[in-house]
Design a protein around this motif. Structure first.
Motif, PDB file in Angstrom:
ATOM      1  N   LYS A  42      37.456  42.232  34.261  1.00  0.00           N
ATOM      2  CA  LYS A  42      37.904  43.427  35.005  1.00  0.00           C
ATOM      3  C   LYS A  42      39.415  43.429  35.171  1.00  0.00           C
ATOM      4  CE  LYS A  42      33.776  44.939  37.313  1.00  0.00           C
ATOM      5  NZ  LYS A  42      32.901  43.759  37.022  1.00  0.00           N
ATOM      6  N   GLN A  43      40.044  44.562  34.834  1.00  0.00           N
ATOM      7  CA  GLN A  43      41.495  44.742  34.983  1.00  0.00           C
ATOM      8  C   GLN A  43      42.301  43.822  34.052  1.00  0.00           C
ATOM      9  OE1 GLN A  43      42.489  47.166  37.108  1.00  0.00           O
ATOM     10  NE2 GLN A  43      40.355  47.486  37.698  1.00  0.00           N
ATOM     11  N   GLN A  44      41.663  43.264  33.044  1.00  0.00           N
ATOM     12  CA  GLN A  44      42.343  42.291  32.198  1.00  0.00           C
ATOM     13  C   GLN A  44      42.850  42.931  30.900  1.00  0.00           C
ATOM     14  OE1 GLN A  44      41.704  38.353  33.257  1.00  0.00           O
ATOM     15  NE2 GLN A  44      42.221  39.834  34.833  1.00  0.00           N
ATOM     16  N   ASN A  45      43.881  42.285  30.347  1.00  0.00           N
ATOM     17  CA  ASN A  45      44.384  42.669  29.030  1.00  0.00           C
ATOM     18  C   ASN A  45      43.754  41.784  27.968  1.00  0.00           C
ATOM     19  OD1 ASN A  45      46.096  44.782  29.630  1.00  0.00           O
ATOM     20  ND2 ASN A  45      47.745  43.400  30.257  1.00  0.00           N
ATOM     21  N   GLY A  64      35.293  47.205  32.206  1.00  0.00           N
ATOM     22  CA  GLY A  64      36.389  47.215  33.177  1.00  0.00           C
ATOM     23  C   GLY A  64      37.713  46.652  32.724  1.00  0.00           C
ATOM     24  N   GLU A  66      41.427  46.468  31.299  1.00  0.00           N
ATOM     25  CA  GLU A  66      42.483  47.466  31.495  1.00  0.00           C
ATOM     26  C   GLU A  66      42.984  47.980  30.151  1.00  0.00           C
ATOM     27  OE1 GLU A  66      45.089  46.885  34.810  1.00  0.00           O
ATOM     28  OE2 GLU A  66      46.839  47.352  33.569  1.00  0.00           O
ATOM     29  N   HIS A  67      43.314  47.053  29.257  1.00  0.00           N
ATOM     30  CA  HIS A  67      43.733  47.402  27.904  1.00  0.00           C
ATOM     31  C   HIS A  67      43.029  46.481  26.920  1.00  0.00           C
ATOM     32  CE1 HIS A  67      46.943  50.050  29.180  1.00  0.00           C
ATOM     33  NE2 HIS A  67      47.385  49.110  30.002  1.00  0.00           N
ATOM     34  N   ARG A  89      41.834  53.364  26.573  1.00  0.00           N
ATOM     35  CA  ARG A  89      42.266  51.989  26.889  1.00  0.00           C
ATOM     36  C   ARG A  89      42.219  51.078  25.667  1.00  0.00           C
ATOM     37  NH1 ARG A  89      37.970  51.207  31.575  1.00  0.00           N
ATOM     38  NH2 ARG A  89      36.843  52.280  29.915  1.00  0.00           N
TER      39      ARG A  89
END
Lengths: 242, 242
Positions: A42-45, A64, A66-67, A89
């Motif tokens: 989650k929210q990770q690149n 989830g 981020e990119h 994303r």
């Protein structure tokens, strides 16, 4: 650049018909085990090296991330990946993994599934991956298991119609192996398990877990022929940390 | 306690006649490779698990170690080790490696040569070794390579009088293997390479190097039959740090 077999007509056609191409991650028997090695995204690149049709990239975004950046050398695979992707994303880039330059300290996770055994030179790429990870970042990958890639003349020993042993030759002789898989003369690079591990350590990684994939009891009920995996694993799963 | 085969009459007699028993470390083909993994031992405290005739203990003392403790389960081997040792820096203790309690933070180096594949339970011992090491201390050991221990029915594939492949079965099925080596029914424990590595990591060790032993060109000239090692390594050498 090493062999780009995925843009070969016959190989691409065969590969497109594999369960893992049609059904994505759910069609890859080792996916559940590999997924268990992946930290919370989650929210990770995330970077996917050898992303193919982009199944993992889409899974990561849906879960989830981020990119997500998917890199592959095959035009054809990336074209299909783009067709199947509707998510801002996710980005796809065509590049040769053996001469790749990555951003420094950019990713929380670098992932690669069944790609590295096609590459002649892994050392440079390992350095790039290390450099591209944030401190504490995760590197999770699978390759064909060295027991599978070792033999120059791979052939099961059969007794009474049953596969009873996998004759290993040349385990200590690293280098190319020509196999007939989907098309003739597919070149894979054999490395020992010891070499994979030392490459990681010498690059600076801290090894976290190794796994020779085994089917679950449920998978064995559906695919009794996967019993062979007990004799000789097909997949090696690896988890490391920067 | 697992099988103490070294106190068996026939095994002891056969073992005593091996080059590594008569000539010590110089008679062990893998010694030079294993030695290369051992850090400087001057003024160091050293523990040798499964010390046998004490060849390594004496080598360590001769090379400047401060104290060397050799532990073995075999009365007979320790008796001979004591006969051959005239050095107050070396002590020998008889103990079962599977129920050993070691001092905390005592050793700079824990060493073990070709012993762990006899032990049913390695996990407890790994924890003891970790605890007994000083921070940064080294753990260097060898075992029979998992490719060698895997087959239930070990037998080379021969073609035209030459060994051409080592049929591997049951690599993923860990547990006892009965072999006829020096005497009948010697029980060794098969573990995958993955398990050895994960045991170390899960105990807290940082893996430093793995090596599947290969003879040098010079050794091959003297022992042409060691070419077989290219197909299938006999020894796995491991180096780790607390």
């Amino acid at each position: 650049m090493t062999q780009n077999i995925y843009d070969d007509d016959q190989f691409f056609k065969g590969y497109s018909q594999l369960p893992r191409s049609i059904h994505g991650l759910a069609g890859a028997p080792e996916w559940a085990s590999l997924r268990a090695l992946i930290p919370d995204i989650k929210q990770q690149n995330i970077l996917d090296l050898g992303c193919g049709f982009g199944w993992f990239c889409r899974w990561a975004a849906e879960n989830g991330a981020e990119h997500v950046l998917g890199i592959d050398v095959s035009e054809r695979m990336l074209a299909r990946a783009r067709e199947m992707t509707r998510d801002g994303r996710i980005a796809y880039i065509r590049a040769d993994l053996e001469s790749l330059t990555l951003q420094t300290g950019r990713y929380d996770l670098v992932y690669s599934s069944l790609v590295f055994h096609y590459l002649e030179n892994l050392q440079l790429l390992m350095g790039e991956i290390y450099r591209s990870l944030l401190p504490g970042g995760a590197f999770v990958f699978s390759v064909e298991h060295p027991l599978t890639t070792a033999p120059i003349r791979p052939q099961w020993q059969v007794d009474g119609g049953r596969r009873v042993a996998w004759p290993v030759d040349s385990y200590q002789v690293e280098g190319p192996r020509s196999t007939n898989w989907l098309t003739d003369g597919v070149i894979k690079q054999h490395r020992t398990l010891e070499t994979y591990v030392n490459l990681l350590i010498d690059t600076g990684f801290r090894l976290a877990h190794l796994q020779a994939w085994l089917p679950t009891e449920e998978q064995l009920r559906e695919h009794p022929d996967w019993e062979d995996e007990k004799h000789r694993p097909t997949f090696l799963l690896v988890s490391a940390r920067r």
